[in-house]
Design an enzyme around this catalytic site. Structure first.
Site, mmCIF file in Angstrom:
data_model
loop_
_atom_site.group_PDB
_atom_site.id
_atom_site.type_symbol
_atom_site.label_atom_id
_atom_site.label_comp_id
_atom_site.label_asym_id
_atom_site.label_seq_id
_atom_site.Cartn_x
_atom_site.Cartn_y
_atom_site.Cartn_z
ATOM 1 N N LYS A 1 45.789 -62.108 -34.490
ATOM 2 C CA LYS A 1 46.948 -61.908 -35.382
ATOM 3 C C LYS A 1 48.088 -62.865 -35.008
ATOM 4 O O LYS A 1 48.836 -63.309 -35.891
ATOM 5 C CB LYS A 1 47.404 -60.450 -35.328
ATOM 6 C CG LYS A 1 46.393 -59.463 -35.933
ATOM 7 C CD LYS A 1 46.106 -59.718 -37.404
ATOM 8 C CE LYS A 1 45.347 -58.558 -38.060
ATOM 9 N NZ LYS A 1 45.085 -58.781 -39.496
ATOM 10 N N TYR B 1 42.039 -58.958 -30.678
ATOM 11 C CA TYR B 1 42.705 -58.684 -31.959
ATOM 12 C C TYR B 1 44.117 -59.259 -31.957
ATOM 13 O O TYR B 1 44.529 -59.937 -32.903
ATOM 14 C CB TYR B 1 42.733 -57.174 -32.177
ATOM 15 C CG TYR B 1 43.512 -56.702 -33.387
ATOM 16 C CD1 TYR B 1 42.955 -56.771 -34.660
ATOM 17 C CD2 TYR B 1 44.797 -56.169 -33.257
ATOM 18 C CE1 TYR B 1 43.666 -56.328 -35.771
ATOM 19 C CE2 TYR B 1 45.506 -55.725 -34.354
ATOM 20 C CZ TYR B 1 44.939 -55.803 -35.616
ATOM 21 O OH TYR B 1 45.637 -55.364 -36.714
HETATM 22 N N1 LIG Z 1 46.251 -49.417 -39.908
HETATM 23 C C1 LIG Z 1 47.033 -49.914 -38.972
HETATM 24 O O1 LIG Z 1 47.562 -49.171 -38.112
HETATM 25 C C2 LIG Z 1 47.345 -51.404 -38.953
HETATM 26 C C3 LIG Z 1 48.375 -51.834 -38.109
HETATM 27 C C4 LIG Z 1 48.664 -53.194 -38.071
HETATM 28 C C5 LIG Z 1 47.946 -54.082 -38.853
HETATM 29 N N2 LIG Z 1 46.952 -53.632 -39.644
HETATM 30 C C6 LIG Z 1 46.214 -54.645 -40.452
HETATM 31 O O2 LIG Z 1 46.284 -54.270 -41.799
HETATM 32 C C7 LIG Z 1 45.139 -54.759 -42.489
HETATM 33 C C8 LIG Z 1 44.519 -53.618 -43.268
HETATM 34 O O3 LIG Z 1 44.156 -52.613 -42.348
HETATM 35 P P1 LIG Z 1 43.951 -51.086 -42.765
HETATM 36 O O4 LIG Z 1 44.508 -50.251 -41.688
HETATM 37 O O5 LIG Z 1 44.370 -50.845 -44.156
HETATM 38 O O6 LIG Z 1 42.359 -51.026 -42.603
HETATM 39 P P2 LIG Z 1 41.210 -50.357 -43.497
HETATM 40 O O7 LIG Z 1 40.003 -50.375 -42.639
HETATM 41 O O8 LIG Z 1 41.681 -49.068 -44.081
HETATM 42 O O9 LIG Z 1 41.042 -51.411 -44.676
HETATM 43 C C9 LIG Z 1 40.535 -52.699 -44.436
HETATM 44 C C10 LIG Z 1 39.811 -53.149 -45.701
HETATM 45 O O10 LIG Z 1 39.275 -54.458 -45.446
HETATM 46 C C11 LIG Z 1 37.910 -54.475 -45.875
HETATM 47 N N3 LIG Z 1 37.164 -55.415 -45.063
HETATM 48 C C12 LIG Z 1 36.822 -55.319 -43.754
HETATM 49 N N4 LIG Z 1 36.093 -56.372 -43.381
HETATM 50 C C13 LIG Z 1 35.956 -57.155 -44.483
HETATM 51 C C14 LIG Z 1 35.283 -58.369 -44.739
HETATM 52 N N5 LIG Z 1 34.559 -59.004 -43.793
HETATM 53 N N6 LIG Z 1 35.338 -58.907 -45.980
HETATM 54 C C15 LIG Z 1 36.043 -58.282 -46.960
HETATM 55 N N7 LIG Z 1 36.681 -57.114 -46.788
HETATM 56 C C16 LIG Z 1 36.643 -56.555 -45.560
HETATM 57 C C17 LIG Z 1 37.407 -53.056 -45.663
HETATM 58 O O11 LIG Z 1 36.273 -52.773 -46.476
HETATM 59 C C18 LIG Z 1 38.629 -52.231 -46.054
HETATM 60 O O12 LIG Z 1 38.675 -51.940 -47.438
HETATM 61 C C19 LIG Z 1 44.222 -55.371 -41.430
HETATM 62 O O13 LIG Z 1 44.376 -56.772 -41.430
HETATM 63 C C20 LIG Z 1 44.742 -54.757 -40.133
HETATM 64 O O14 LIG Z 1 44.492 -55.572 -39.014
HETATM 65 C C21 LIG Z 1 46.622 -52.321 -39.723
#
Ligand SMILES: NC(=O)c1ccc[n+]([C@@H]2O[C@H](COP(=O)([O-])OP(=O)(O)OC[C@H]3O[C@@H](n4cnc5c(N)ncnc54)[C@H](O)[C@@H]3O)[C@@H](O)[C@H]2O)c1
Length: 257
Positions: free
Chosen positions: A163, A159
């Site tokens: 990123k 991961y």
């Molecule tokens: N939550 C955290 O702590 C965190 C920290 C750092 C970075 N991020 C990044 O933030 C972004 C959002 O994460 P989040 O925490 O809101 O996650 P989440 O799982 O709540 O939301 C992710 C969304 O992406 C959609 N998704 C997943 N795979 C997909 C695909 N193949 N095609 C289309 N849609 C797809 C899911 O249905 C979901 O609605 C991600 O890129 C994640 O890596 C999250």
């Protein structure tokens, strides 16, 4: 609505991927409150439709799969059909399974890079093509992770590499699209609380690592999703007009501990 201000997005068309849940949903909600017309794209179409319904009739849900180039191209064909323009992309959808460094397989590694790097790259490229058709410039925010810059959670080698690659895409695209007035930046969230907690798979193991260690969150708690959406609004509005090619860490101070 935020009128006549630095953060006003009235008249702008914004696409947020992965906007059915979490950070994407909070971002779509904030951009709509700032006046933008939203395209809410997600693999989970039911969730995307729920968000569109909450935001109102001007906003539309689209089903797409970041793992499929054909599906991404179809998403942009729909955006072009609906609006004939695009001003803002929040390239947020991504996957985040954890794999132990010693055990990660080639298939797991390639799936992570395929979705989080190639998929997000194709989304960015298609968005910039649509933005350039109208020569009004544009804003792109790639949602990366603190894991790209600092090792925060164990078992995230694949991961974190994905990123870090996305942040490299941010820099290359910022340079190449600057003459077109398209600004490209990354946001690197630290720990973010789930907006709408969903059941974990049976085999789910709680995360461990520096980010979860005592004293490593100076602000004392993970972020709320809207606290990541706020900096994204800054980057896509007039307030961010002179920022491009940057990786903005939003980690509550983790990286200074
Ligand atoms: N939550 C955290 O702590 C965190 C920290 C750092 C970075 N991020 C990044 O933030 C972004 C959002 O994460 P989040 O925490 O809101 O996650 P989440 O799982 O709540 O939301 C992710 C969304 O992406 C959609 N998704 C997943 N795979 C997909 C695909 N193949 N095609 C289309 N849609 C797809 C899911 O249905 C979901 O609605 C991600 O890129 C994640 O890596 C999250």
């Amino acid at each position: 609505m935020i009128e006549n201000g630095l953060f006003d997005l009235t008249g702008k068309v914004a696409l947020v991927t992965g906007a059915g849940h979490g950070i994407g949903k909070a971002t779509a909600t904030l951009l709509a409150a700032a006046g933008a017309t939203l395209v809410i794209a997600d693999k989970d179409f039911t969730a995307a439709q729920d968000v569109a319904q909450q935001l109102g009739a001007a906003h539309q849900a689209v089903s797409f799969d970041l793992a499929s180039q054909t599906s991404i191209e179809a998403l942009f064909a729909q955006v072009a059909d609906m609006h004939e323009r695009l001003d803002i992309l929040v390239n947020n959808a991504g996957i985040y399974p954890r794999f132990a460094l010693d055990d990660v397989t080639q298939a797991q590694w390639e799936q992570m890079q395929h979705i989080n790097v190639w998929g997000c790259f194709v989304v960015l490229r298609e968005a910039a093509r649509l933005m350039r058709q109208h020569a009004n410039g544009g804003r792109i925010v790639n949602v990366s992770s603190i894991g790209a810059a600092r090792t925060a959670v164990n078992d995230q080698v694949a991961y974190n590499a994905s990123k870090a690659a996305l942040d490299s895409v941010t820099q290359s695209a910022a340079l190449e699209y600057a003459p077109h007035g398209i600004l490209v930046n990354s946001i690197l969230p630290g720990a973010v609380m789930p907006l709408d907690p969903r059941p974990k798979p049976a085999a789910h193991q709680p995360a461990t690592g520096p980010l979860l260690s005592s004293g490593r969150m100076p602000l004392g708690r993970p972020a709320h999703a809207h606290e990541v959406a706020g900096p994204i609004l800054m980057l896509v509005s007039a307030a961010g007009a002179y920022i491009t090619g940057q990786t903005l860490i939003v980690d509550g101070g983790f990286s200074v501990t």
